[in-house]
Design a protein around this motif. Structure first.
Motif, PDB file in Angstrom:
ATOM      1  N   ASN A   1      35.462  27.907  -0.985  1.00 46.30           N
ATOM      2  CA  ASN A   1      36.659  28.074  -1.806  1.00 46.30           C
ATOM      3  C   ASN A   1      36.832  29.554  -2.155  1.00 46.30           C
ATOM      4  OD1 ASN A   1      37.694  25.465  -1.941  1.00 46.30           O
ATOM      5  ND2 ASN A   1      36.230  24.875  -3.525  1.00 46.30           N
ATOM      6  N   ARG A   9      25.564  17.662  -6.049  1.00 46.92           N
ATOM      7  CA  ARG A   9      24.105  17.583  -6.163  1.00 46.92           C
ATOM      8  C   ARG A   9      23.741  16.820  -7.420  1.00 46.92           C
ATOM      9  NH1 ARG A   9      21.553  23.474  -5.249  1.00 46.92           N
ATOM     10  NH2 ARG A   9      23.478  24.375  -6.042  1.00 46.92           N
ATOM     11  N   GLU A  34      32.491  29.897  -9.830  1.00 43.23           N
ATOM     12  CA  GLU A  34      33.210  30.743  -8.869  1.00 43.23           C
ATOM     13  C   GLU A  34      34.510  31.285  -9.478  1.00 43.23           C
ATOM     14  OE1 GLU A  34      32.250  29.313  -4.429  1.00 43.23           O
ATOM     15  OE2 GLU A  34      33.126  27.703  -5.620  1.00 43.23           O
ATOM     16  N   ARG A  58      18.702  30.241   1.508  1.00 43.11           N
ATOM     17  CA  ARG A  58      18.541  31.588   0.924  1.00 43.11           C
ATOM     18  C   ARG A  58      17.179  32.162   1.337  1.00 43.11           C
ATOM     19  NH1 ARG A  58      20.700  33.652  -3.804  1.00 43.11           N
ATOM     20  NH2 ARG A  58      21.499  31.668  -4.566  1.00 43.11           N
ATOM     21  N   LEU A  72      27.825  20.744  -0.095  1.00 46.36           N
ATOM     22  CA  LEU A  72      28.712  20.570   1.056  1.00 46.36           C
ATOM     23  C   LEU A  72      28.012  20.922   2.369  1.00 46.36           C
ATOM     24  CD1 LEU A  72      31.517  19.493   1.187  1.00 46.36           C
ATOM     25  CD2 LEU A  72      32.385  21.816   1.296  1.00 46.36           C
TER      26      LEU A  72
HETATM   27  N1  LIG Z   1      30.812  20.628  -3.140  1.00 46.67           N
HETATM   28  C1  LIG Z   1      32.044  20.325  -2.758  1.00 46.67           C
HETATM   29  O1  LIG Z   1      32.467  19.143  -2.804  1.00 46.67           O
HETATM   30  C2  LIG Z   1      32.969  21.391  -2.214  1.00 46.67           C
HETATM   31  C3  LIG Z   1      34.218  21.004  -1.711  1.00 46.67           C
HETATM   32  C4  LIG Z   1      35.060  21.974  -1.158  1.00 46.67           C
HETATM   33  C5  LIG Z   1      34.660  23.297  -1.139  1.00 46.67           C
HETATM   34  N2  LIG Z   1      33.445  23.636  -1.679  1.00 46.67           N
HETATM   35  C6  LIG Z   1      33.060  25.051  -1.617  1.00 46.67           C
HETATM   36  O2  LIG Z   1      31.980  25.172  -0.708  1.00 46.67           O
HETATM   37  C7  LIG Z   1      31.097  26.228  -1.144  1.00 46.67           C
HETATM   38  C8  LIG Z   1      29.692  25.634  -1.328  1.00 46.67           C
HETATM   39  O3  LIG Z   1      29.764  24.701  -2.391  1.00 46.67           O
HETATM   40  P1  LIG Z   1      28.563  23.719  -2.742  1.00 46.67           P
HETATM   41  O4  LIG Z   1      29.082  22.801  -3.770  1.00 46.67           O
HETATM   42  O5  LIG Z   1      27.958  23.185  -1.505  1.00 46.67           O
HETATM   43  O6  LIG Z   1      27.553  24.768  -3.426  1.00 46.67           O
HETATM   44  P2  LIG Z   1      26.006  24.589  -3.724  1.00 46.67           P
HETATM   45  O7  LIG Z   1      25.647  23.153  -3.827  1.00 46.67           O
HETATM   46  O8  LIG Z   1      25.694  25.521  -4.840  1.00 46.67           O
HETATM   47  O9  LIG Z   1      25.323  25.130  -2.381  1.00 46.67           O
HETATM   48  C9  LIG Z   1      25.236  26.487  -2.019  1.00 46.67           C
HETATM   49  C10 LIG Z   1      23.948  26.639  -1.244  1.00 46.67           C
HETATM   50  O10 LIG Z   1      23.918  27.949  -0.655  1.00 46.67           O
HETATM   51  C11 LIG Z   1      22.590  28.459  -0.819  1.00 46.67           C
HETATM   52  N3  LIG Z   1      22.610  29.917  -0.648  1.00 46.67           N
HETATM   53  C12 LIG Z   1      22.912  30.861  -1.578  1.00 46.67           C
HETATM   54  N4  LIG Z   1      22.821  32.102  -1.007  1.00 46.67           N
HETATM   55  C13 LIG Z   1      22.465  31.904   0.275  1.00 46.67           C
HETATM   56  C14 LIG Z   1      22.224  32.788   1.369  1.00 46.67           C
HETATM   57  N5  LIG Z   1      22.339  34.115   1.247  1.00 46.67           N
HETATM   58  N6  LIG Z   1      21.856  32.259   2.575  1.00 46.67           N
HETATM   59  C15 LIG Z   1      21.746  30.915   2.716  1.00 46.67           C
HETATM   60  N7  LIG Z   1      21.957  30.020   1.706  1.00 46.67           N
HETATM   61  C16 LIG Z   1      22.313  30.521   0.513  1.00 46.67           C
HETATM   62  C17 LIG Z   1      22.227  27.980  -2.194  1.00 46.67           C
HETATM   63  O11 LIG Z   1      20.859  28.129  -2.421  1.00 46.67           O
HETATM   64  P3  LIG Z   1      20.300  28.162  -3.957  1.00 46.67           P
HETATM   65  O12 LIG Z   1      20.234  26.719  -4.356  1.00 46.67           O
HETATM   66  O13 LIG Z   1      18.998  28.834  -3.804  1.00 46.67           O
HETATM   67  O14 LIG Z   1      21.300  28.931  -4.765  1.00 46.67           O
HETATM   68  C18 LIG Z   1      22.688  26.524  -2.104  1.00 46.67           C
HETATM   69  O15 LIG Z   1      21.750  25.741  -1.423  1.00 46.67           O
HETATM   70  C19 LIG Z   1      31.707  26.768  -2.431  1.00 46.67           C
HETATM   71  O16 LIG Z   1      32.549  27.858  -2.153  1.00 46.67           O
HETATM   72  C20 LIG Z   1      32.548  25.604  -2.945  1.00 46.67           C
HETATM   73  O17 LIG Z   1      33.594  25.992  -3.783  1.00 46.67           O
HETATM   74  C21 LIG Z   1      32.596  22.709  -2.201  1.00 46.67           C
END
Ligand SMILES: NC(=O)c1ccc[n+]([C@@H]2O[C@H](COP(=O)([O-])OP(=O)(O)OC[C@H]3O[C@@H](n4cnc5c(N)ncnc54)[C@H](OP(=O)(O)O)[C@@H]3O)[C@@H](O)[C@H]2O)c1
Length: 248
Positions: A68, A85, A213, A28, A9
């Motif tokens: 979330n 991803r 999560e 990160r 996202l």
């Molecule tokens: N994807 C969706 O469609 C969607 C929709 C609505 C809400 N959400 C919510 O949005 C949030 C993110 O979801 P996502 O799907 O985008 O997750 P994701 O693909 O796992 O992305 C999270 C990113 O954050 C990075 N990260 C972890 N710790 C960090 C830090 N301390 N500083 C900077 N970056 C850091 C991770 O790096 P690493 O790869 O090294 O771990 C990864 O690149 C979640 O709470 C999810 O529930 C997602």
């Protein structure tokens, strides 16, 4: 402008934002931390504390989480934007609707210029609780049975969605959300219909062998239920099952 969390996202937001405003993407362990007026947090809920520390170092006018779960460290909005991803590639699914708390009017304008439907929600707490409802009913069931969101509308999965929605409603009502069990179930079914073809984030995490999560979604509901002395046995069972799946 900065986005902390260059995942599914975060990349979707950063890519679009960078076309209209200089946008830093912070991953990160980043060491070069720029200044930024507005910071959006999009790490997984269990990485929030570290991300918020980095965001504060940017001396912004505002930090907002679009994660979330119920985030307490910084103001939180909600979004129906979606992406996933696929290996190293990020696949955008929808730009959706993004609701921000009052005080983030300027950020809402920036997001709209970047092509997002972004608005201020005066009752952002209600929007956050409704998002939690959808998350705790859809995510665990789809993850356990490895089905897409739309499957929850029909037997045999619908009975789990129904049990979860009916248990969650009194808890969310005790937190101030005006919702009956019947309305909760209708809402969950609407979300399942609108996102029928999607794989929930919890299912994607389970499939990729990543930590889920669950403790920040179902775990939050269990905490609220304890606070109000309400029983949520089906939610509790799903958390146990997901934890077992994670451990494997
Ligand atoms: N994807 C969706 O469609 C969607 C929709 C609505 C809400 N959400 C919510 O949005 C949030 C993110 O979801 P996502 O799907 O985008 O997750 P994701 O693909 O796992 O992305 C999270 C990113 O954050 C990075 N990260 C972890 N710790 C960090 C830090 N301390 N500083 C900077 N970056 C850091 C991770 O790096 P690493 O790869 O090294 O771990 C990864 O690149 C979640 O709470 C999810 O529930 C997602």
């Amino acid at each position: 402008m900065a986005v902390v969390g260059p995942g599914a996202l975060g990349s979707l937001f950063a890519r679009r934002l960078s076309k209209t405003v200089p946008t830093a993407v912070i991953g990160r362990g980043a060491t070069n931390i720029p200044q930024a007026d507005w910071v959006i947090i999009l790490v997984k809920a269990y990485d929030t504390a570290a991300a918020v520390r980095v965001a504060r170092r940017m001396k912004p006018k505002g930090i907002v989480s679009l994660q979330n779960g119920l985030i307490e460290e910084v103001p939180q909005g909600v979004t129906t934007a979606a992406a996933y991803r696929e290996g190293r590639r990020v696949v955008p699914v929808a730009t959706g609707l993004t609701l921000l708390p009052p005080g983030f009017e300027v950020l809402a304008r920036i997001l709209r210029r970047a092509g997002f439907d972004a608005r201020i929600a005066r009752d952002i707490r209600a929007a956050r609780l409704k998002k939690l409802l959808a998350n705790v009913c859809l995510n665990p069931v789809t993850a356990v049975f490895a089905v897409r969101n739309g499957a929850l509308r029909k037997p045999p999965y619908a009975r789990f969605a129904e049990a979860l929605a009916r248990e969650a409603a009194p808890v969310l009502a005790a937190e101030g959300l005006r919702i009956t069990p019947g309305e909760a179930l209708r809402r969950v079914m609407e979300v399942a219909k609108a996102t029928a073809g999607n794989r929930s984030s919890m299912l994607q995490d389970v499939m990729a062998g990543r930590k889920t999560e669950i403790d920040y979604l179902t775990g939050t509901l269990l905490r609220l239920a304890r606070r109000h002395r309400l029983a949520v046995p089906t939610h509790s069972a799903f958390r146990q099952i997901i934890r077992i799946m994670e451990a494997r």
